[in-house]
Write a protein that holds these residues in place. Sequence first.
Motif, PDB file in Angstrom:
ATOM      1  N   ALA A  75     -60.749  30.640  10.662  1.00  0.00           N
ATOM      2  CA  ALA A  75     -60.450  32.114  11.001  1.00  0.00           C
ATOM      3  C   ALA A  75     -61.749  33.007  10.286  1.00  0.00           C
ATOM      4  O   ALA A  75     -62.003  32.503   9.307  1.00  0.00           O
ATOM      5  CB  ALA A  75     -59.068  32.278  10.318  1.00  0.00           C
ATOM      6  N   GLU A  76     -61.858  34.105  10.952  1.00  0.00           N
ATOM      7  CA  GLU A  76     -62.951  35.027  10.417  1.00  0.00           C
ATOM      8  C   GLU A  76     -61.964  36.259   9.847  1.00  0.00           C
ATOM      9  O   GLU A  76     -61.133  36.722  10.815  1.00  0.00           O
ATOM     10  CB  GLU A  76     -63.799  35.381  11.311  1.00  0.00           C
ATOM     11  CG  GLU A  76     -64.600  36.770  11.194  1.00  0.00           C
ATOM     12  CD  GLU A  76     -65.851  36.777  12.039  1.00  0.00           C
ATOM     13  OE1 GLU A  76     -66.592  37.844  11.782  1.00  0.00           O
ATOM     14  OE2 GLU A  76     -65.514  36.256  13.289  1.00  0.00           O
ATOM     15  N   GLY A  77     -62.445  36.587   8.675  1.00  0.00           N
ATOM     16  CA  GLY A  77     -61.627  37.910   8.297  1.00  0.00           C
ATOM     17  C   GLY A  77     -62.066  39.156   8.647  1.00  0.00           C
ATOM     18  O   GLY A  77     -63.147  39.079   9.521  1.00  0.00           O
ATOM     19  N   SER A  78     -61.420  40.324   8.601  1.00  0.00           N
ATOM     20  CA  SER A  78     -62.178  41.451   8.794  1.00  0.00           C
ATOM     21  C   SER A  78     -62.296  42.353   7.534  1.00  0.00           C
ATOM     22  O   SER A  78     -61.480  42.338   6.764  1.00  0.00           O
ATOM     23  CB  SER A  78     -61.064  42.219   9.959  1.00  0.00           C
ATOM     24  OG  SER A  78     -59.718  42.541   9.259  1.00  0.00           O
ATOM     25  N   MET A  79     -63.475  43.214   7.632  1.00  0.00           N
ATOM     26  CA  MET A  79     -63.659  44.202   6.280  1.00  0.00           C
ATOM     27  C   MET A  79     -63.723  43.245   5.111  1.00  0.00           C
ATOM     28  O   MET A  79     -64.216  42.301   5.252  1.00  0.00           O
ATOM     29  CB  MET A  79     -62.816  45.390   6.562  1.00  0.00           C
ATOM     30  CG  MET A  79     -62.753  46.089   7.689  1.00  0.00           C
ATOM     31  SD  MET A  79     -61.855  47.684   7.224  1.00  0.00           S
ATOM     32  CE  MET A  79     -60.333  47.074   6.858  1.00  0.00           C
ATOM     33  N   VAL A 109     -60.003  31.960  15.049  1.00  0.00           N
ATOM     34  CA  VAL A 109     -59.062  32.875  14.958  1.00  0.00           C
ATOM     35  C   VAL A 109     -60.003  34.078  14.517  1.00  0.00           C
ATOM     36  O   VAL A 109     -60.757  34.062  13.287  1.00  0.00           O
ATOM     37  CB  VAL A 109     -57.894  32.349  13.955  1.00  0.00           C
ATOM     38  CG1 VAL A 109     -57.058  33.588  13.595  1.00  0.00           C
ATOM     39  CG2 VAL A 109     -57.004  31.513  14.773  1.00  0.00           C
ATOM     40  N   LYS A 110     -59.569  35.299  14.618  1.00  0.00           N
ATOM     41  CA  LYS A 110     -59.871  36.488  14.324  1.00  0.00           C
ATOM     42  C   LYS A 110     -58.747  37.476  13.595  1.00  0.00           C
ATOM     43  O   LYS A 110     -57.812  37.650  14.393  1.00  0.00           O
ATOM     44  CB  LYS A 110     -60.565  37.165  15.394  1.00  0.00           C
ATOM     45  CG  LYS A 110     -61.216  38.819  14.767  1.00  0.00           C
ATOM     46  CD  LYS A 110     -62.121  38.504  13.823  1.00  0.00           C
ATOM     47  CE  LYS A 110     -62.462  40.073  13.368  1.00  0.00           C
ATOM     48  NZ  LYS A 110     -63.739  40.094  12.306  1.00  0.00           N
ATOM     49  N   SER A 153     -56.586  40.719   5.939  1.00  0.00           N
ATOM     50  CA  SER A 153     -56.910  39.222   5.990  1.00  0.00           C
ATOM     51  C   SER A 153     -56.167  38.326   5.104  1.00  0.00           C
ATOM     52  O   SER A 153     -55.630  37.127   5.435  1.00  0.00           O
ATOM     53  CB  SER A 153     -58.415  38.789   6.152  1.00  0.00           C
ATOM     54  OG  SER A 153     -59.083  39.631   6.957  1.00  0.00           O
ATOM     55  N   ALA A 154     -55.847  38.998   3.817  1.00  0.00           N
ATOM     56  CA  ALA A 154     -55.038  37.989   2.819  1.00  0.00           C
ATOM     57  C   ALA A 154     -53.663  37.804   3.479  1.00  0.00           C
ATOM     58  O   ALA A 154     -53.221  36.650   2.904  1.00  0.00           O
ATOM     59  CB  ALA A 154     -55.081  38.782   1.550  1.00  0.00           C
ATOM     60  N   ASP A 155     -53.076  38.674   4.057  1.00  0.00           N
ATOM     61  CA  ASP A 155     -51.772  38.411   4.600  1.00  0.00           C
ATOM     62  C   ASP A 155     -51.762  37.030   5.422  1.00  0.00           C
ATOM     63  O   ASP A 155     -50.812  36.358   5.432  1.00  0.00           O
ATOM     64  CB  ASP A 155     -51.347  39.751   5.467  1.00  0.00           C
ATOM     65  CG  ASP A 155     -51.020  40.805   4.600  1.00  0.00           C
ATOM     66  OD1 ASP A 155     -50.808  40.760   3.402  1.00  0.00           O
ATOM     67  OD2 ASP A 155     -50.814  41.656   5.199  1.00  0.00           O
TER      68      ASP A 155
END
Length: 441
Positions: free
Chosen positions: A87-91, A38-39, A107-109
Motif C-alpha cells: 500500500a502507498e500512503g498519501s501525504m 493499494v493507494k 493513511s495511519a487509519d
Amino acid sequence: MTAPGLLVAAVRSGAGKTTVTLGLMRALARRGLRVCGVKCGPDYIDPAFHAAATGRESFNLDSWTMEAALLGQLALRAGEAADVIVAEGSMGLFDGAPGAPAQTGASADIAAHLGWPVLLVMDVSGQAQSAAAIARGVAAHDARVTLAGVLLNRVASERHRKLAQEAIEAIGIKVFGALPRDGGIALPERHLGLVQAGETQGLETLLDTLAERIETHVDVDALLAAAAGGLSGLARAPLDALRPPGQRIAVARDSAFSFFYPHLARSWRESGAEITFFSPLADEAPPEKCDACWLPGGYPELHAGRLAAAANFLEGLRRFAATRAVHGECGGYMTLGRTLTDAGGAVHPMAGLLDLATSFAQRKLHLGYRRARLSADCALGAAGDALAGHEFHYATIASEKGLPFAMVTDAYAQEERPAGLRAGLVTGSFFHAMTKKRGRR
C-alpha cells in the motif's frame, strides 16, 4: 484471511514514497510473487502506476469516505490470489481531515484497521542523526500503528548513511536499507500530479530501474517478512460503494477522461451492471446499447480543441442524453457545459447539455473532501441521499446557471452550498463520488 500487507509512508509529501513503492512492487513481481497495490486516499493517478508495476488492479482505500465494512471488503478483494499487498500512503502518515476516530482519511487509519505494518521512507537530505528523533516520534505517535522500520532515501554518501542508520538502530528501530541520492530518477508531473501512467514515456524501463535500485540497496527479504495483517475470518460480502447509474453503463476512457475509480467499476460489475468503455478523443459516441453514460474526470482542458472537433461524440452524447441518464464528474462536468476555455484563453464549444462555462485560463486550486446530498432523484440515487467524495481541480467556473445537482459540505464546515447542475436526465458537478453514506442528511 487476506494476504499480508505493508504500507509505505512518510512524514510529508515529496519524500519518495511513490518511487519506493513502485520499485518495491516491481521487485517483488519480478521475483514471481503475486503483488497487489493499494493507494490510501482519493488518488486516481497512482493506482494506474501500481497496476503497471504489478500487472494487477490496484484499489483506493480511504477512511474518511469509506466505512469500515467497505474497507474490509476492498482489502479482501485486493488480497485474493495475491501473495502480498503493498500500500502507498498519501501525504504524511498521520495527515487527514477532521473526522471521527479512525475516520480522518489518514493513511495511519488504514494501517491500523488492516494491521499493516508501516515502512517509513525518510528523506534524510540535510540531516543525519536527527532522523532518529523523527523515527522515534513516528513510532510512538499512534499506538494503533506498528512501525516495521525505516528506509533511508536520498543519502549523500556512505558516511551520511552510517550516521543516520546507526542513530536510528540505536533506539531499536530497524533500517531496511538506504537509497542514494539520484536526481535522474523522477516521474514527470503536471498540474494534478504525475503524468498518467499510460502517457509516461519509457515507463517499463523506469519501473525496472526502480526495482533494481530496491534490490541493490534494500533488504527485500526482510521487508517481505515484515508484511503482516489481513482480516482473518472476514466473510466475503457484496461491495456496496455507489449505486450503478444504469444496467449497461457507457464510461468515457482515454487521456481526457481517466479518473474512474477501480472500486466503482468492481462494485458495479459485482452488482450485475455491465460497463462499456468508449473514447471521446477518438470521436466515439456513447454506445447505443447502454442506458447510462458516465463522463469521469481527467484532462479535457488539455484536449479541448480535439473534443470540440469531435462532432460524432458531441452529437451522439446529445442524442443519448435526450432519453438516458448522463452524469459528468469534474472534467466530465466541464465537457457537459457550453464552453471550456483552455490555458491559452481559447474558448471551445462543448456539449451544451448544462448551462455552464468553465475556464482553465484563470486557475484556482479546489481541493478537499466533500459530502453531497442529492437535490433530486437522479441516476446516482434518490433526493436526499448522501454521498461522500472529494474535489480536486484547478478550473474555475465562469458561469453556472440552473438547478443544483447536490448540496455539499466539506470536512471543515456543516453549512451546505449548492454544487453542480441538473437538467432533464443530465447531472454533473466537480464532486468526485466515492461512496454512498448510510442514511440521509
